[in-house]
Design a protein around this motif. Structure first.
Motif, PDB file in Angstrom:
ATOM      1  N   PRO A 198       0.564  -0.827   0.248  1.00  0.00           N
ATOM      2  CA  PRO A 198       0.167   0.300  -0.310  1.00  0.00           C
ATOM      3  C   PRO A 198       0.786   1.924   0.190  1.00  0.00           C
ATOM      4  N   ASP A 200       3.998   1.556  -1.367  1.00  0.00           N
ATOM      5  CA  ASP A 200       4.216   2.015  -3.119  1.00  0.00           C
ATOM      6  C   ASP A 200       2.890   2.837  -3.703  1.00  0.00           C
ATOM      7  N   PHE A 201       1.804   2.797  -3.509  1.00  0.00           N
ATOM      8  CA  PHE A 201       0.679   3.208  -4.372  1.00  0.00           C
ATOM      9  C   PHE A 201       0.260   4.970  -3.452  1.00  0.00           C
ATOM     10  N   LEU A 202       0.980   4.662  -2.110  1.00  0.00           N
ATOM     11  CA  LEU A 202      -0.102   6.534  -1.923  1.00  0.00           C
ATOM     12  C   LEU A 202       1.235   7.180  -1.506  1.00  0.00           C
ATOM     13  N   SER A 205       2.371   7.088  -6.261  1.00  0.00           N
ATOM     14  CA  SER A 205       1.450   8.204  -7.592  1.00  0.00           C
ATOM     15  C   SER A 205       0.911   9.260  -7.411  1.00  0.00           C
ATOM     16  N   GLY A 208      -2.251   8.022  -5.882  1.00  0.00           N
ATOM     17  CA  GLY A 208      -2.487   7.451  -3.955  1.00  0.00           C
ATOM     18  C   GLY A 208      -2.036   8.639  -2.960  1.00  0.00           C
ATOM     19  N   CYS A 211      -5.154  10.466  -1.568  1.00  0.00           N
ATOM     20  CA  CYS A 211      -6.279   9.266  -1.356  1.00  0.00           C
ATOM     21  C   CYS A 211      -4.903   9.919  -0.028  1.00  0.00           C
ATOM     22  N   LEU A 212      -3.790   9.306  -0.017  1.00  0.00           N
ATOM     23  CA  LEU A 212      -3.216   9.852   1.673  1.00  0.00           C
ATOM     24  C   LEU A 212      -3.600  10.961   2.073  1.00  0.00           C
TER      25      LEU A 212
END
Length: 235
Positions: A198, A200-202, A205, A208, A211-212
């Motif tokens: 998770p 790596d996505f937050l 990108s 991400g 979203c964070l």
């Protein structure tokens, strides 16, 4: 013999200069130790700083004890000034020096009500302000001081019991809010345990990271709103 001693000392000095730390390392070590000492002092001051809420509660309890002791001294036949002086000295206040003007006014026949009002802290000084009003009424009108002080003590005890009841009822919602605030971190740990990467996505990108940022902002706002509602309900 002398040459041998000088040679040995010279050899020892040379070895120390060759293997010992240089001047820059010594200075850096001193600066680092001084910085760590300052950080430790700052942390110690932060940890030993009194909690305003606990300090206010201590003042409220001391005010109740003051009214009870004052009522007992008045019932024993003492004059109001003597009774107040003895009552103040028998109660353990958080900041005893703040009540020195009150003791001086009670001994010298000054304005005790004004001294009580001035000595009352902004938080937790409700009892002293009520006692000041009681004192003003008792001295001006000539009403029974013992009866007025007993009523003030009863009012303060009732308010104290109400605050404790509200604090006990708010303990559950506060704990629930903190647990809900920690659930996203638990979700990240579970996702990492499932090898879903998770972080790596937050952090890797733009969606991400958005979203964070949104999640952290909403989490902080939720904690702030819950704390605000609990504080408003308790006050």
């Amino acid at each position: 013999m002398t040459y041998a001693v000088v040679a040995a000392l010279s050899t020892a000095c040379a070895i120390w200069l060759w293997t010992g730390p240089d001047v820059a390392t010594i200075r850096l070590s001193k600066l680092t130790s001084a910085r760590e000492h300052l950080q430790w002092q700052s942390l110690t001051k932060l940890l030993t700083r009194p909690n305003p809420t606990r300090r206010a509660e201590t003042w409220r309890r001391a005010s109740i004890e003051l009214c009870q002791s004052l009522s007992a001294e008045l019932s024993a036949g003492r004059t109001p000034g003597e009774a107040l002086t003895k009552a103040i000295t028998s109660v353990d206040f958080p900041d005893q020096h703040l009540l020195r003007p009150v003791i001086a006014a009670a001994r010298d026949g000054g304005d005790v009500a004004a001294a009580l009002t001035a000595s009352a802290p902004p938080q937790g000084g409700e009892g002293l302000r009520q006692l000041a009003a009681c004192w003003d009424v008792g001295i001006t009108v000539g009403a029974g001081m013992t009866t007025l002080v007993d009523r003030v003590a009863s009012t303060l005890r009732t308010a104290q019991a109400h605050r404790q009841d509200v604090a006990a009822q708010l303990a559950g919602p506060r704990t629930t809010a903190r647990m809900l605030a920690a659930l996203p971190a638990l979700g990240l740990l579970m996702a990492g345990a499932l090898n879903m990467h998770p972080l790596d996505f937050l952090f890797g990108s733009l969606p991400g990271f958005m979203c964070l940022t949104t999640g952290v902002a909403l989490d902080i706002c939720g904690l702030w709103w819950t704390t605000r509602m609990a504080t408003k309900a308790q006050s």
